[in-house]
Design a protein around this motif. Structure first.
Motif, PDB file in Angstrom:
ATOM      1  N   LEU A 149       0.833  -1.196   0.000  1.00 40.60           N
ATOM      2  CA  LEU A 149       0.000   0.000   0.000  1.00 40.60           C
ATOM      3  C   LEU A 149       0.871   1.251   0.000  1.00 40.60           C
ATOM      4  CD1 LEU A 149      -2.779   1.308   0.081  1.00 40.60           C
ATOM      5  CD2 LEU A 149      -2.777   0.998   2.569  1.00 40.60           C
ATOM      6  N   SER A 150       1.890   1.247   0.822  1.00 38.49           N
ATOM      7  CA  SER A 150       2.821   2.372   0.873  1.00 38.49           C
ATOM      8  C   SER A 150       3.487   2.597  -0.479  1.00 38.49           C
ATOM      9  CB  SER A 150       3.874   2.097   1.956  1.00 38.49           C
ATOM     10  OG  SER A 150       4.876   3.057   1.940  1.00 38.49           O
ATOM     11  N   MET A 209       1.937   6.945  -6.827  1.00 39.22           N
ATOM     12  CA  MET A 209       0.947   7.980  -7.108  1.00 39.22           C
ATOM     13  C   MET A 209       1.402   9.370  -6.646  1.00 39.22           C
ATOM     14  SD  MET A 209      -2.389   5.794  -5.960  1.00 39.22           S
ATOM     15  CE  MET A 209      -3.678   6.771  -6.700  1.00 39.22           C
ATOM     16  N   GLY A 210       2.574   9.425  -5.992  1.00 42.04           N
ATOM     17  CA  GLY A 210       3.077  10.705  -5.497  1.00 42.04           C
ATOM     18  C   GLY A 210       2.369  11.190  -4.243  1.00 42.04           C
ATOM     19  N   ARG A 211       1.706  10.291  -3.541  1.00 41.69           N
ATOM     20  CA  ARG A 211       0.959  10.632  -2.323  1.00 41.69           C
ATOM     21  C   ARG A 211       1.846  10.387  -1.101  1.00 41.69           C
ATOM     22  NH1 ARG A 211      -4.939   7.964  -3.239  1.00 41.69           N
ATOM     23  NH2 ARG A 211      -5.055   8.498  -1.021  1.00 41.69           N
ATOM     24  N   TRP A 212       2.851  11.253  -0.933  1.00 39.28           N
ATOM     25  CA  TRP A 212       3.895  11.045   0.070  1.00 39.28           C
ATOM     26  C   TRP A 212       3.375  11.134   1.492  1.00 39.28           C
ATOM     27  CZ3 TRP A 212       7.419   8.463  -2.087  1.00 39.28           C
ATOM     28  CH2 TRP A 212       7.717   8.670  -3.434  1.00 39.28           C
ATOM     29  N   SER A 213       2.366  11.953   1.751  1.00 36.63           N
ATOM     30  CA  SER A 213       1.824  12.029   3.113  1.00 36.63           C
ATOM     31  C   SER A 213       1.154  10.703   3.486  1.00 36.63           C
ATOM     32  CB  SER A 213       0.845  13.195   3.266  1.00 36.63           C
ATOM     33  OG  SER A 213      -0.260  13.039   2.403  1.00 36.63           O
ATOM     34  N   ASP A 214       0.544  10.043   2.497  1.00 35.06           N
ATOM     35  CA  ASP A 214      -0.056   8.733   2.753  1.00 35.06           C
ATOM     36  C   ASP A 214       1.013   7.663   2.957  1.00 35.06           C
ATOM     37  OD1 ASP A 214      -2.795   9.469   2.685  1.00 35.06           O
ATOM     38  OD2 ASP A 214      -2.731   9.521   0.493  1.00 35.06           O
TER      39      ASP A 214
END
Length: 81
Positions: A34-35, A41-46
């Protein structure tokens, strides 16, 4: 999950990863996948959130290893996590 990622359907891959975590909340591999999806996707906070959840739940990533066979002898090298 991997098939969805390979086909470019990252939202379906995310859904699969979340469901797998729901079914097996102690399986570290699902958090890592998941990480990694979030990272693609470039969703670094996630990414940070999932790694934080792993830390809070005291889940650790297993060390990897690689092997090669030379003249019918197997040589294994452990990698650090």
């Amino acid at each position: 999950m991997s098939g969805s990622k390979a086909q470019g359907d990252l939202e379906l891959a995310l859904l699969a990863a979340r469901k797998l975590i729901e079914l097996e909340p102690d399986n570290t591999a699902y958090y890592i996948h998941l990480s990694n999806l979030y990272a693609v996707m470039g969703r670094w906070s996630d990414v940070e959130k999932e790694r934080g959840l792993m830390k809070d739940r005291q889940l650790t990533k297993d060390s990897g290893c690689s092997s090669v066979e030379v003249e019918h002898q197997s040589h294994v090298s452990e990698l650090l996590a």
